[in-house]
Motif scaffolding. Structure first.
Motif, mmCIF file in Angstrom:
data_model
loop_
_atom_site.group_PDB
_atom_site.id
_atom_site.type_symbol
_atom_site.label_atom_id
_atom_site.label_comp_id
_atom_site.label_asym_id
_atom_site.label_seq_id
_atom_site.Cartn_x
_atom_site.Cartn_y
_atom_site.Cartn_z
ATOM 1 N N LYS A 163 91.628 -0.905 71.117
ATOM 2 C CA LYS A 163 92.711 0.065 71.027
ATOM 3 C C LYS A 163 94.017 -0.650 70.700
ATOM 4 O O LYS A 163 94.387 -1.612 71.366
ATOM 5 C CB LYS A 163 92.831 0.796 72.370
ATOM 6 C CG LYS A 163 93.797 1.966 72.381
ATOM 7 C CD LYS A 163 93.770 2.640 73.758
ATOM 8 C CE LYS A 163 94.695 3.836 73.816
ATOM 9 N NZ LYS A 163 94.673 4.494 75.160
ATOM 10 N N ARG A 203 101.697 2.698 57.697
ATOM 11 C CA ARG A 203 101.162 4.066 57.776
ATOM 12 C C ARG A 203 99.686 4.103 57.423
ATOM 13 O O ARG A 203 98.908 4.875 57.997
ATOM 14 C CB ARG A 203 101.987 4.958 56.837
ATOM 15 C CG ARG A 203 101.436 6.345 56.615
ATOM 16 C CD ARG A 203 102.469 7.244 55.949
ATOM 17 N NE ARG A 203 102.956 6.778 54.674
ATOM 18 C CZ ARG A 203 102.309 6.911 53.517
ATOM 19 N NH1 ARG A 203 101.116 7.480 53.498
ATOM 20 N NH2 ARG A 203 102.846 6.481 52.384
ATOM 21 N N PRO A 207 96.524 3.593 63.489
ATOM 22 C CA PRO A 207 95.734 4.793 63.780
ATOM 23 C C PRO A 207 96.566 6.029 64.095
ATOM 24 O O PRO A 207 96.050 7.146 64.081
ATOM 25 C CB PRO A 207 94.912 4.376 65.001
ATOM 26 C CG PRO A 207 95.757 3.345 65.687
ATOM 27 C CD PRO A 207 96.438 2.589 64.578
ATOM 28 N N GLU A 208 97.848 5.849 64.381
ATOM 29 C CA GLU A 208 98.730 6.975 64.670
ATOM 30 C C GLU A 208 100.076 6.735 63.992
ATOM 31 O O GLU A 208 100.449 5.593 63.726
ATOM 32 C CB GLU A 208 98.919 7.159 66.177
ATOM 33 C CG GLU A 208 97.642 7.518 66.923
ATOM 34 C CD GLU A 208 97.893 7.763 68.408
ATOM 35 O OE1 GLU A 208 98.805 8.546 68.734
ATOM 36 O OE2 GLU A 208 97.189 7.148 69.227
ATOM 37 N N PRO A 209 100.843 7.793 63.713
ATOM 38 C CA PRO A 209 102.098 7.633 62.960
ATOM 39 C C PRO A 209 103.224 7.015 63.780
ATOM 40 O O PRO A 209 103.235 7.075 65.015
ATOM 41 C CB PRO A 209 102.441 9.073 62.561
ATOM 42 C CG PRO A 209 101.781 9.928 63.593
ATOM 43 C CD PRO A 209 100.505 9.217 63.949
ATOM 44 N N THR A 211 106.770 7.146 65.323
ATOM 45 C CA THR A 211 107.451 8.332 65.849
ATOM 46 C C THR A 211 108.930 8.136 66.147
ATOM 47 O O THR A 211 109.719 9.066 65.998
ATOM 48 C CB THR A 211 106.761 8.821 67.134
ATOM 49 O OG1 THR A 211 106.847 7.775 68.135
ATOM 50 C CG2 THR A 211 105.302 9.178 66.886
ATOM 51 N N ALA A 236 105.045 4.118 68.189
ATOM 52 C CA ALA A 236 104.048 4.765 67.342
ATOM 53 C C ALA A 236 103.034 5.489 68.206
ATOM 54 O O ALA A 236 102.644 4.999 69.270
ATOM 55 C CB ALA A 236 103.338 3.743 66.462
ATOM 56 N N GLY A 237 102.615 6.671 67.750
ATOM 57 C CA GLY A 237 101.607 7.415 68.495
ATOM 58 C C GLY A 237 102.027 7.678 69.924
ATOM 59 O O GLY A 237 103.208 7.847 70.232
ATOM 60 N N SER A 238 101.057 7.675 70.796
ATOM 61 C CA SER A 238 101.319 8.003 72.191
ATOM 62 C C SER A 238 101.394 6.789 73.100
ATOM 63 O O SER A 238 101.842 6.899 74.243
ATOM 64 C CB SER A 238 100.206 8.930 72.702
ATOM 65 O OG SER A 238 98.934 8.294 72.552
#
Length: 361
Positions: A163, A203, A207-209, A211, A236-238
């Motif tokens: 991850k 990008r 795996p996630e944008p 933010t 980025a992401g969460s």
């Protein structure tokens, strides 16, 4: 491939040195290059001659602003040209994109999507409302199309480094007044061109944008004003974050070997670097076996840089209704512009990139 024709609007350095070789490499998978337009007759002639010298024959017809019978309107009126690439200075591109769409042409426009976020939002809205149903418009961001960056993204999505927990992108360039691009309107007119490549690569891989960011911008060389350097802390992401360093104001042509991308995960890390026309992805994965020391397993992926060729191929396929790579979406390209705009203007304040893309401010 359809016998429908293609034209290039813009006859500058990148059109000659990147677009022409890409079309040549695609061969019969690209429609015939029927015409070239430039504001000046001289540059149109030079481009047409270069195309013919490479073997793209017959030489594309020449259009320019010096002759009303052979200007851009005349080119766009040709029924044997169904698609165009727009390779003009960034401040001119939005109006030319709309002009080509209004003439019923599919459009591939060079990055960035627009000079600023507000302009990009307006352009995309017009396309969605008036032209999307019948015409293809894509933004030519070749880093997004590069097989090396796409391979890195696929490796991360497959869990090869676990991850993602943090990342770093470092790009340092020395640009002097003799640089061939510095002398063109692409660089002498302040815009958001510089840096969007790097954000497009992130990008494509993450795996996630992205933010949020907080950044500072500075100017190290007066001839590159208003800014030539950005340092940003990025969310980025969460759950993960990173650092982005972009500079076109490095003091030397020799830059540190640390330039490139590093993406770190819970079970390993990945680097991407470019050298001699090849993107090299190195994946280090930690392997834990019960009762044994942790081991590192290395995987190396190398791809020849051919992003321009890939973006052309995808665009041409889309114009004839074929399934294509998921690249060139103007809204995705707008996110790259939003990052650079926010990076230049943050001044240390936190910027919500999603809000900037949706509202333009």
């Amino acid at each position: 491939m359809s016998t429908a024709g293609f034209a290039i609007l813009g006859a500058g350095i990148f059109a000659k040195e990147a677009h022409l070789p890409a079309l040549l490499a695609l061969g019969s998978d690209a429609p015939p290059l029927r015409a070239v337009y430039s504001r000046s007759e001289k540059s149109s002639h030079e481009f047409s001659d270069a195309a013919a010298a490479m073997g793209l024959t017959p030489a594309p017809a020449i259009y320019h602003d010096g002759d009303p019978s052979m200007d851009l309107d005349a080119l766009l009126a040709r029924t044997d040209i169904t698609a165009v690439a727009v390779v003009l200075p960034i401040t001119l591109q939005p109006s030319i994109i709309l002009k080509a769409l209004a003439a019923g042409k599919h459009v591939l426009s060079e990055k960035p999507v627009a000079p600023d976020v507000a302009g990009g939002i307006s352009l995309i809205k017009t396309y969605d409302e008036k032209y999307r149903k019948n015409l293809v418009w894509r933004v030519a961001e070749n880093f997004e199309a590069e097989p090396g960056f796409r391979a890195a993204g696929e490796a991360i999505a497959a869990g090869k480094i676990g991850k993602v927990v943090f990342f770093k992108a470092t790009v340092r360039n020395y640009i002097d007044v003799e640089n061939k691009y510095y002398k063109t309107p692409w660089r002498t007119v302040p815009d958001l061109d510089g840096g969007v490549h790097t954000i497009a690569a992130l990008r494509t891989m993450l795996p996630e944008p992205l933010t949020h960011l907080s950044s500072f911008a500075s100017l190290n060389h007066e001839y590159l004003k208003p800014h030539d350097t950005i340092h940003a802390v990025v969310k980025a992401g969460s759950h993960f974050h990173g650092l982005v360093e972009l500079s076109f104001g490095f003091p030397s042509k020799t830059t540190p070997a640390a330039d490139g991308f590093v993406i770190t995960g819970t079970e390993g890390w990945l680097t991407v670097n470019s050298a001699k026309g090849v993107l090299r992805v190195v994946i280090k994965r930690t392997v834990k076996a019960e009762g044994k020391p942790t081991e590192e397993v290395e995987e190396v992926i190398e791809h020849r840089a051919k992003g321009v060729e890939a973006e052309f191929a995808s665009f041409f396929d889309a114009t004839v209704g074929k399934t294509t790579l998921d690249i060139g979406d103007p809204l995705e390209a707008l996110k790259d512009v939003a990052f650079i705009q926010a990076g230049l203007n943050s001044g240390g304040e936190l910027v919500d990139l999603g809000q900037l893309v949706s509202e333009g401010k």
